[in-house]
Design a protein around this motif. Structure first.
Motif, mmCIF file in Angstrom:
data_model
loop_
_atom_site.group_PDB
_atom_site.id
_atom_site.type_symbol
_atom_site.label_atom_id
_atom_site.label_comp_id
_atom_site.label_asym_id
_atom_site.label_seq_id
_atom_site.Cartn_x
_atom_site.Cartn_y
_atom_site.Cartn_z
ATOM 1 N N ILE A 259 18.259 -26.423 -17.761
ATOM 2 C CA ILE A 259 19.028 -25.414 -18.490
ATOM 3 C C ILE A 259 18.075 -24.531 -19.299
ATOM 4 O O ILE A 259 17.218 -25.022 -20.035
ATOM 5 C CB ILE A 259 20.059 -26.075 -19.418
ATOM 6 N N ALA A 260 18.222 -23.204 -19.145
ATOM 7 C CA ALA A 260 17.299 -22.257 -19.777
ATOM 8 C C ALA A 260 17.812 -21.717 -21.110
ATOM 9 O O ALA A 260 17.017 -21.249 -21.932
ATOM 10 C CB ALA A 260 17.026 -21.080 -18.832
ATOM 11 N N ASN A 261 19.116 -21.767 -21.331
ATOM 12 C CA ASN A 261 19.668 -21.269 -22.595
ATOM 13 C C ASN A 261 21.042 -21.874 -22.800
ATOM 14 O O ASN A 261 21.720 -22.263 -21.836
ATOM 15 C CB ASN A 261 19.766 -19.740 -22.588
ATOM 16 N N CYS A 262 21.464 -21.952 -24.056
ATOM 17 C CA CYS A 262 22.745 -22.564 -24.384
ATOM 18 C C CYS A 262 23.245 -21.887 -25.653
ATOM 19 O O CYS A 262 22.553 -21.899 -26.681
ATOM 20 C CB CYS A 262 22.544 -24.071 -24.599
ATOM 21 N N LYS A 263 24.417 -21.252 -25.587
ATOM 22 C CA LYS A 263 24.888 -20.539 -26.781
ATOM 23 C C LYS A 263 26.407 -20.562 -26.876
ATOM 24 O O LYS A 263 27.117 -20.590 -25.861
ATOM 25 C CB LYS A 263 24.401 -19.098 -26.754
ATOM 26 N N GLU A 264 26.893 -20.548 -28.111
ATOM 27 C CA GLU A 264 28.325 -20.492 -28.345
ATOM 28 C C GLU A 264 28.796 -19.042 -28.316
ATOM 29 O O GLU A 264 28.102 -18.139 -28.788
ATOM 30 C CB GLU A 264 28.669 -21.135 -29.687
ATOM 31 N N VAL A 265 29.962 -18.835 -27.747
ATOM 32 C CA VAL A 265 30.532 -17.487 -27.651
ATOM 33 C C VAL A 265 31.999 -17.554 -28.047
ATOM 34 O O VAL A 265 32.637 -18.619 -27.968
ATOM 35 C CB VAL A 265 30.402 -16.929 -26.221
ATOM 36 N N THR A 284 30.957 -22.844 -25.119
ATOM 37 C CA THR A 284 29.504 -22.797 -24.990
ATOM 38 C C THR A 284 29.141 -22.463 -23.554
ATOM 39 O O THR A 284 29.640 -23.106 -22.610
ATOM 40 C CB THR A 284 28.865 -24.147 -25.381
ATOM 41 N N LEU A 285 28.300 -21.466 -23.392
ATOM 42 C CA LEU A 285 27.800 -21.089 -22.070
ATOM 43 C C LEU A 285 26.365 -21.589 -21.917
ATOM 44 O O LEU A 285 25.557 -21.488 -22.848
ATOM 45 C CB LEU A 285 27.827 -19.574 -21.891
ATOM 46 N N ALA A 286 26.059 -22.115 -20.750
ATOM 47 C CA ALA A 286 24.702 -22.569 -20.453
ATOM 48 C C ALA A 286 24.161 -21.776 -19.274
ATOM 49 O O ALA A 286 24.886 -21.482 -18.308
ATOM 50 C CB ALA A 286 24.688 -24.062 -20.144
ATOM 51 N N LEU A 287 22.890 -21.420 -19.350
ATOM 52 C CA LEU A 287 22.243 -20.590 -18.343
ATOM 53 C C LEU A 287 21.419 -21.465 -17.401
ATOM 54 O O LEU A 287 20.565 -22.235 -17.839
ATOM 55 C CB LEU A 287 21.341 -19.561 -19.013
ATOM 56 N N VAL A 288 21.690 -21.322 -16.114
ATOM 57 C CA VAL A 288 20.981 -22.076 -15.073
ATOM 58 C C VAL A 288 20.062 -21.095 -14.335
ATOM 59 O O VAL A 288 20.550 -20.145 -13.714
ATOM 60 C CB VAL A 288 21.976 -22.713 -14.080
ATOM 61 N N PRO A 289 18.730 -21.282 -14.383
ATOM 62 C CA PRO A 289 17.811 -20.285 -13.834
ATOM 63 C C PRO A 289 17.585 -20.400 -12.320
ATOM 64 O O PRO A 289 16.474 -20.567 -11.828
ATOM 65 C CB PRO A 289 16.520 -20.557 -14.611
ATOM 66 N N LEU A 290 18.670 -20.304 -11.574
ATOM 67 C CA LEU A 290 18.639 -20.207 -10.120
ATOM 68 C C LEU A 290 19.616 -19.116 -9.719
ATOM 69 O O LEU A 290 20.725 -19.029 -10.279
ATOM 70 C CB LEU A 290 19.062 -21.527 -9.465
ATOM 71 N N LEU A 339 21.804 -28.532 -24.643
ATOM 72 C CA LEU A 339 21.394 -28.896 -23.291
ATOM 73 C C LEU A 339 20.135 -28.179 -22.809
ATOM 74 O O LEU A 339 19.713 -28.397 -21.667
ATOM 75 C CB LEU A 339 22.536 -28.613 -22.311
ATOM 76 N N VAL A 340 19.528 -27.335 -23.640
ATOM 77 C CA VAL A 340 18.326 -26.627 -23.205
ATOM 78 C C VAL A 340 17.260 -27.655 -22.796
ATOM 79 O O VAL A 340 16.952 -28.586 -23.530
ATOM 80 C CB VAL A 340 17.784 -25.699 -24.309
ATOM 81 N N GLY A 341 16.735 -27.478 -21.598
ATOM 82 C CA GLY A 341 15.733 -28.394 -21.079
ATOM 83 C C GLY A 341 16.295 -29.563 -20.308
ATOM 84 O O GLY A 341 15.539 -30.289 -19.644
ATOM 85 N N ARG A 342 17.630 -29.747 -20.362
ATOM 86 C CA ARG A 342 18.230 -30.844 -19.602
ATOM 87 C C ARG A 342 18.255 -30.487 -18.117
ATOM 88 O O ARG A 342 18.400 -29.332 -17.728
ATOM 89 C CB ARG A 342 19.664 -31.114 -20.075
ATOM 90 N N GLU A 343 18.153 -31.512 -17.291
ATOM 91 C CA GLU A 343 18.159 -31.306 -15.843
ATOM 92 C C GLU A 343 19.513 -30.774 -15.378
ATOM 93 O O GLU A 343 20.568 -31.242 -15.813
ATOM 94 C CB GLU A 343 17.853 -32.632 -15.147
ATOM 95 N N ALA A 344 19.476 -29.796 -14.472
ATOM 96 C CA ALA A 344 20.679 -29.235 -13.860
ATOM 97 C C ALA A 344 20.535 -29.360 -12.354
ATOM 98 O O ALA A 344 19.594 -28.819 -11.769
ATOM 99 C CB ALA A 344 20.865 -27.776 -14.260
ATOM 100 N N VAL A 345 21.457 -30.072 -11.717
ATOM 101 C CA VAL A 345 21.381 -30.342 -10.281
ATOM 102 C C VAL A 345 22.524 -29.618 -9.578
ATOM 103 O O VAL A 345 23.694 -29.839 -9.895
ATOM 104 C CB VAL A 345 21.456 -31.851 -9.995
ATOM 105 N N LEU A 346 22.165 -28.777 -8.611
ATOM 106 C CA LEU A 346 23.210 -28.090 -7.842
ATOM 107 C C LEU A 346 23.758 -28.980 -6.739
ATOM 108 O O LEU A 346 24.962 -29.029 -6.515
ATOM 109 C CB LEU A 346 22.671 -26.783 -7.247
#
Length: 389
Positions: A259-265, A284-290, A339-346
């Motif tokens: 996860i590259a970013n995590c922010k509340e909206v 909360t939105l999380a950014l997945v860099p793929l 979750l920034v830095g946590r593993e994200a598996v597609l």
């Protein structure tokens, strides 16, 4: 003693390939289809898994042939020191037939290529090894039925001159992944007839082959001397109603990042190009860099992403480099739960989202999802057998 060798940094985007899974799948097909031989299909960089690495694993597990679409793919395997029989079957007027003949690459021929291959063999004074293809109903490559006898005759005439050796006769199924359809029976009947015509004309073949992965699994009457295993070798099912596990297969590729970013909206926040998704409440939105430059289809909204034990759907459009997931929770960003830095598996193996779920989200098939993963995604090879997993 100081070790000057630098440890490479962690991959930001990773396709993890388990070669033990490849070997497991190949052994499964060897057992299932014996005494027929297994040709491991490693075209398209082994469906995105790495041609050289997969080819070696498949041969270790009992495959005896390799199959590719283009001669360039076969030559790369030869350059890597792989000496097993290789068949290449898709050619153009610019195909380097002479290089293939010199490298002992078998050539699948449908008609017009015969004279070009013979010219290369004559120049090199090396007989070419060829497989003659009959079109039994797929309507792509392959010699038409009404021209088959003449095609076989031309090939045998060149064989008499010592310019080639007819090694095989083959064809390709069109609907073997739909076992209930009658066209497979019709294609089998046409293939048997074509083989008989060739044998009556004097062809002394080494292999007859028509079965692909679905036919290898469901049509033992189509196995003949060899089956060509592509999708199944990578641990994926050709049948929509059957999972890999139900077929005794293990997925070989895991696609992941962090996860590259995590922010509340707030409620009413639009997400990604076109603003096709809007949050209904604070979240909360999380950014997945793929993204689609990494081979993840742009249309894959809703595709699953595993993070920290939970699976979240992609929301909004997938962009070139990134996608967004909605965690449906607040109080996460900037805390110990961030979750920034946590593993994200597609997608991956047991307990992870599947390639088939991504295919469904994209309105596509599992073949396309794995083969389009781009070179920007680093490949890393592991071996769960050696690790004792």
């Amino acid at each position: 003693m100081v070790n000057d060798q630098q440890v490479p940094p962690p991959a930001e985007r990773l396709a993890l390939i388990d070669l033990a899974a490849v070997r497991h799948n190949v052994r499964h097909f060897v057992r299932l289809t014996s005494p027929a031989r297994v040709m491991a299909i490693v075209k398209a960089d082994a469906y995105g898994h790495g041609a050289e690495q997969v080819a070696r694993a498949a041969l270790e597990a009992g495959a005896t042939w390799l199959g590719v679409a283009h001669i360039s793919e076969a030559l790369a395997l030869r350059s890597a020191g792989i000496s097993a029989p290789i068949l290449a079957w898709l050619h153009t007027v610019d195909t380097p037939f002479a290089e293939a003949v010199a490298a002992n690459v078998d050539l699948g021929l449908s008609g017009w290529e015969l004279e070009s291959v013979v010219a290369a063999a004559r120049e090199l004074q090396i007989p070419a090894r060829v497989h003659l293809k009959i079109d039994t109903g797929l309507g792509r490559n392959g010699c038409p039925e009404d021209k088959w006898e003449a095609f076989v005759g031309r090939a045998l005439a060149y064989q008499e001159e010592g310019l080639l050796r007819v090694v095989g006769i083959f064809s390709h199924f069109s609907v073997a992944d739909e076992p209930e359809r009658p066209e497979t029976d019709l294609q089998l009947e046409k293939f048997r007839t074509a083989v008989a015509v060739a044998e009556d004309a004097g062809v002394d073949h080494e292999v007859r082959h028509i079965a692909n992965t679905p036919a290898a699994l469901s049509r033992p009457d189509s196995h003949f001397d060899m089956v060509r295993v592509g999708l199944g070798m990578y641990g994926l099912s050709p049948f929509p109603e059957q999972s890999p596990d139900e077929l005794g297969l293990r997925p070989a590729m895991t696609l992941k990042t962090t996860i590259a970013n995590c922010k509340e909206v707030p409620a009413g926040q639009g997400v990604s190009y076109g603003l096709r998704y809007t949050t209904q409440e604070p979240t909360t939105l999380a950014l997945v860099p793929l993204g689609y430059a990494d081979g993840v289809p742009r249309v894959g909204t809703g595709g699953p992403v595993w993070v920290d034990g939970n699976v979240y759907p992609v929301v909004g459009r997938i962009a070139m480099d990134q996608m967004v997931i909605d965690l449906k929770a607040t109080g996460i960003a900037g805390t110990g739960k961030d979750l920034v830095g946590r593993e994200a598996v597609l997608f991956g193996g047991v307990g992870m989202p599947s390639v088939d779920e991504w295919a469904e989200a994209c309105g596509s098939i599992n073949y396309e999802i794995i083969t389009r993963i781009s070179s920007r995604v680093q490949r890393k090879y592991t071996d769960s057998e050696e690790a004792g997993l």
